[in-house]
Design a protein around this motif. Structure first.
Motif, mmCIF file in Angstrom:
data_model
loop_
_atom_site.group_PDB
_atom_site.id
_atom_site.type_symbol
_atom_site.label_atom_id
_atom_site.label_comp_id
_atom_site.label_asym_id
_atom_site.label_seq_id
_atom_site.Cartn_x
_atom_site.Cartn_y
_atom_site.Cartn_z
ATOM 1 N N UNK A 124 0.849 -1.201 0.000
ATOM 2 C CA UNK A 124 0.000 0.000 0.000
ATOM 3 C C UNK A 124 0.879 1.244 0.000
ATOM 4 N N UNK A 125 0.491 2.214 -0.815
ATOM 5 C CA UNK A 125 1.244 3.461 -0.893
ATOM 6 C C UNK A 125 0.471 4.598 -0.229
ATOM 7 N N UNK A 126 -0.717 4.884 -0.748
ATOM 8 C CA UNK A 126 -1.521 5.973 -0.178
ATOM 9 C C UNK A 126 -2.909 5.954 -0.806
ATOM 10 N N UNK A 127 -3.751 6.831 -0.263
ATOM 11 C CA UNK A 127 -5.071 7.136 -0.839
ATOM 12 C C UNK A 127 -6.020 5.931 -0.795
ATOM 13 N N UNK A 128 -7.175 6.151 -1.430
ATOM 14 C CA UNK A 128 -8.214 5.136 -1.508
ATOM 15 C C UNK A 128 -9.453 5.506 -0.706
ATOM 16 N N UNK A 129 -10.593 5.028 -1.182
ATOM 17 C CA UNK A 129 -11.855 5.262 -0.472
ATOM 18 C C UNK A 129 -12.658 3.962 -0.406
ATOM 19 N N UNK A 130 -13.507 3.894 0.617
ATOM 20 C CA UNK A 130 -14.468 2.798 0.739
ATOM 21 C C UNK A 130 -15.861 3.407 0.814
ATOM 22 N N UNK A 131 -16.841 2.703 0.271
ATOM 23 C CA UNK A 131 -18.231 3.177 0.321
ATOM 24 C C UNK A 131 -19.151 1.986 0.497
ATOM 25 N N UNK A 132 -20.046 2.084 1.470
ATOM 26 C CA UNK A 132 -20.976 0.997 1.748
ATOM 27 C C UNK A 132 -22.064 0.948 0.683
ATOM 28 N N UNK A 133 -22.455 -0.265 0.287
ATOM 29 C CA UNK A 133 -23.561 -0.446 -0.649
ATOM 30 C C UNK A 133 -24.847 -0.011 0.050
ATOM 31 N N UNK A 134 -25.575 0.914 -0.566
ATOM 32 C CA UNK A 134 -26.797 1.438 0.040
ATOM 33 C C UNK A 134 -27.855 0.339 0.084
ATOM 34 N N UNK A 135 -28.397 0.085 1.273
ATOM 35 C CA UNK A 135 -29.355 -1.000 1.475
ATOM 36 C C UNK A 135 -30.558 -0.486 2.251
ATOM 37 N N UNK A 136 -31.747 -0.820 1.772
ATOM 38 C CA UNK A 136 -32.991 -0.459 2.444
ATOM 39 C C UNK A 136 -33.542 -1.699 3.137
ATOM 40 N N UNK A 137 -33.756 -1.604 4.440
ATOM 41 C CA UNK A 137 -34.294 -2.729 5.201
ATOM 42 C C UNK A 137 -35.797 -2.844 4.974
ATOM 43 N N UNK A 138 -36.281 -4.060 4.727
ATOM 44 C CA UNK A 138 -37.707 -4.301 4.518
ATOM 45 C C UNK A 138 -38.174 -5.425 5.435
ATOM 46 N N UNK A 139 -39.456 -5.727 5.368
ATOM 47 C CA UNK A 139 -40.012 -6.851 6.136
ATOM 48 C C UNK A 139 -40.330 -8.045 5.242
ATOM 49 N N UNK A 140 -39.993 -7.978 3.961
ATOM 50 C CA UNK A 140 -40.336 -9.045 3.028
ATOM 51 C C UNK A 140 -39.329 -10.193 3.116
ATOM 52 N N UNK A 141 -39.855 -11.384 3.415
ATOM 53 C CA UNK A 141 -39.024 -12.580 3.491
ATOM 54 C C UNK A 141 -38.842 -13.186 2.108
#
Length: 480
Positions: A124-141
């Motif tokens: 590893x040298x430098x920099x970089x970003x992480x981003x969470x996958x946007x998730x919507x919680x539901x009640x559907x099984x």
């Protein structure tokens, strides 16, 4: 001539059934929704919708790779996308699961939970970003997913399933999606009570108001109120106060005059004679202004059942004020609840949002007030809600609705069409024409409309049929 496909990414859990559904607001704002067990995720421009990025300040060339990301806020099991890393470029452009997280670092695994071995990666040298996958919680099984049906209007997606109260998914930004139960305005309701059972409200307004029934007769097939009625609508009718001349009225006052009921929409003093007698949204009465509500002279107030004490006693959060607190036989319970089930399908037709096929009323369609999709206030004006029950010689559970010049209805036992008395007349509460066109029967899968043809799966799931109008026979046919 279809173009080739491109791999975008693996779904959240490949071991479970997953469904995709399009959401298109415009040519520039089109999404694919991934629907899985208790969640929804969203795709646009050949990638997942991501949350805001966090800054990577380190990555170990080890097994597993450990990412340094101060105050990242992620949880174990979250899926993140990494890009922009210098040096250890092997990490870039890929999705990972977060594991063994601490406040300022976390390990990486693949989607199956296998550690990412970075032993042979470039340092590893430098920099970089992480981003969470946007998730919507539901009640559907997972088991619910095949039976979900959708109807879209602009940035709102309405969702129908027989085991869930109707919901709507609303998009206000790429990473701002919500899913909520629809708070319908005043309805829809079952038929008015015809028994001797009375309902006595403890007050005309307020929350947690006690409603007492004189008997269980007429309530839930004579079993009385149930715990599953919590959240259900109830409406009670009292004779409205008679309009009086030269009287000061306040905003939202309700009166009856000439057999009609009116609400004051502008406070003022009434005329010396006459009073409101016509239909309309703005009826001027000296300095007061009225809105026509309905005929019959009855003021219907309504609310939501908040709790159930016994088979004859409930508490209600009143939404629209009642006309009094006397015991009345004029009452109705909401059509949909955990007791009676919910609509299985939904569709837009002639500026109305239709729902159909609940457990207790499998042959009934409910159409909203024209142009007001979440309003089911009963009435007989042309723009008031539409309720219609298919009259057939057998129970035809409604499976799907498909709107076009007419609206096609697929049931267990056959195919129907619904429209005004002619194709040029609008559908209204007093102008509904339903015609049975076929006897093939339908499966629950949502049909596909292509131009004027509806393709649907037959009840036995062995054939695809084409519901189309044949000029020569002046009727709709469903050939294989």
């Amino acid at each position: 001539r279809r173009s080739g496909t491109r791999f975008i990414k693996e779904v959240k859990t490949s071991a479970l059934a997953t469904r995709l559904f399009p959401f298109e607001f415009s040519t520039a704002q089109a999404y694919v929704i991934e629907i899985g067990n208790l969640y929804m995720r969203f795709y646009k421009d050949q990638g997942s919708i991501l949350e805001s990025t966090t800054t990577i300040t380190g990555a170990t060339a080890a097994n597993p790779v450990v990412i340094t990301d101060t105050a990242h806020g992620y949880s174990d099991g979250d899926e993140v996308y990494i890009t922009g890393v210098l040096g250890m470029t092997e990490l870039n452009g890929k999705y990972y699961l977060v594991a063994n997280k601490n406040d300022n670092d976390f390990e990486l695994t693949d989607i199956d939970g296998t550690n990412i071995d970075g032993s042979a990666f470039t340092a590893y040298s430098s920099a970089g970003t992480a981003a969470r996958v946007y998730t919507l919680t539901t009640t559907f099984l997972t088991a619910d997913i095949p039976d979900l049906q959708f109807a879209q209007s602009a940035d709102v997606l309405y969702v129908a399933h027989p085991n869930y109260a109707p919901k709507k998914i609303t998009r206000t930004a790429h990473t701002t999606w919500t899913i909520t139960d629809i708070a319908f305005t005043d309805g829809p309701y079952q038929d008015e009570n015809i028994t001797a059972t009375t309902i006595t409200p403890g007050a005309a307004t307020g929350s947690g108001v006690t409603f007492t029934a004189s008997a269980v007769t007429g309530i839930n097939d004579d079993t009385g109120f149930q715990t599953t009625d919590v959240g259900r609508l109830i409406t009670v009718g009292h004779q409205a106060t008679e309009w009086a001349s030269s009287t000061a009225y306040s905003l939202d006052d309700i009166v009856r005059n000439s057999g009609n009921v009116y609400k004051c929409i502008k406070a003022g003093t009434s005329d010396g004679s006459g009073g409101p007698t016509s239909e309309g949204d703005e009826i001027v009465d000296n300095t007061a202004t009225w809105k026509y509500l309905r005929d019959g002279g009855i003021q219907w107030g309504y609310g939501t059942i908040a709790s159930r004490s016994s088979t004859t006693v409930i508490t209600v959060d009143i939404v629209e004020a009642l006309g009094g607190t006397s015991a009345e036989t004029k009452w109705k319970l909401g059509s949909w609840s955990d007791t009676t089930g919910y609509p299985a399908t939904s569709a837009f037709f002639e500026q109305r949002l239709f729902w159909a096929g609940s457990t207790d009323q499998p042959q009934t369609l409910w159409g909203s007030k024209s142009g007001d999709y979440e309003n089911h206030t009963p009435g007989t004006l042309d723009n008031d809600p539409v309720i219609y029950t298919l009259a057939t010689d057998q129970v035809n559970v409604i499976r799907w609705l498909s709107p076009g010049k007419i609206m096609a209805i697929g049931t267990v036992g056959g195919e129907f069409t619904i429209a005004g008395s002619t194709t040029n007349d609008p559908l209204t509460p007093t102008n509904v024409r339903v015609v049975r066109e076929g006897t093939r029967g339908s499966d629950t899968h949502t049909p596909l409309r292509i131009d004027n043809v509806v393709l649907f799966i037959q009840r036995q799931q062995r054939k695809v049929r084409e519901f189309a109008y044949l000029f020569e026979q002046d009727s709709y046919q469903s050939p294989d």
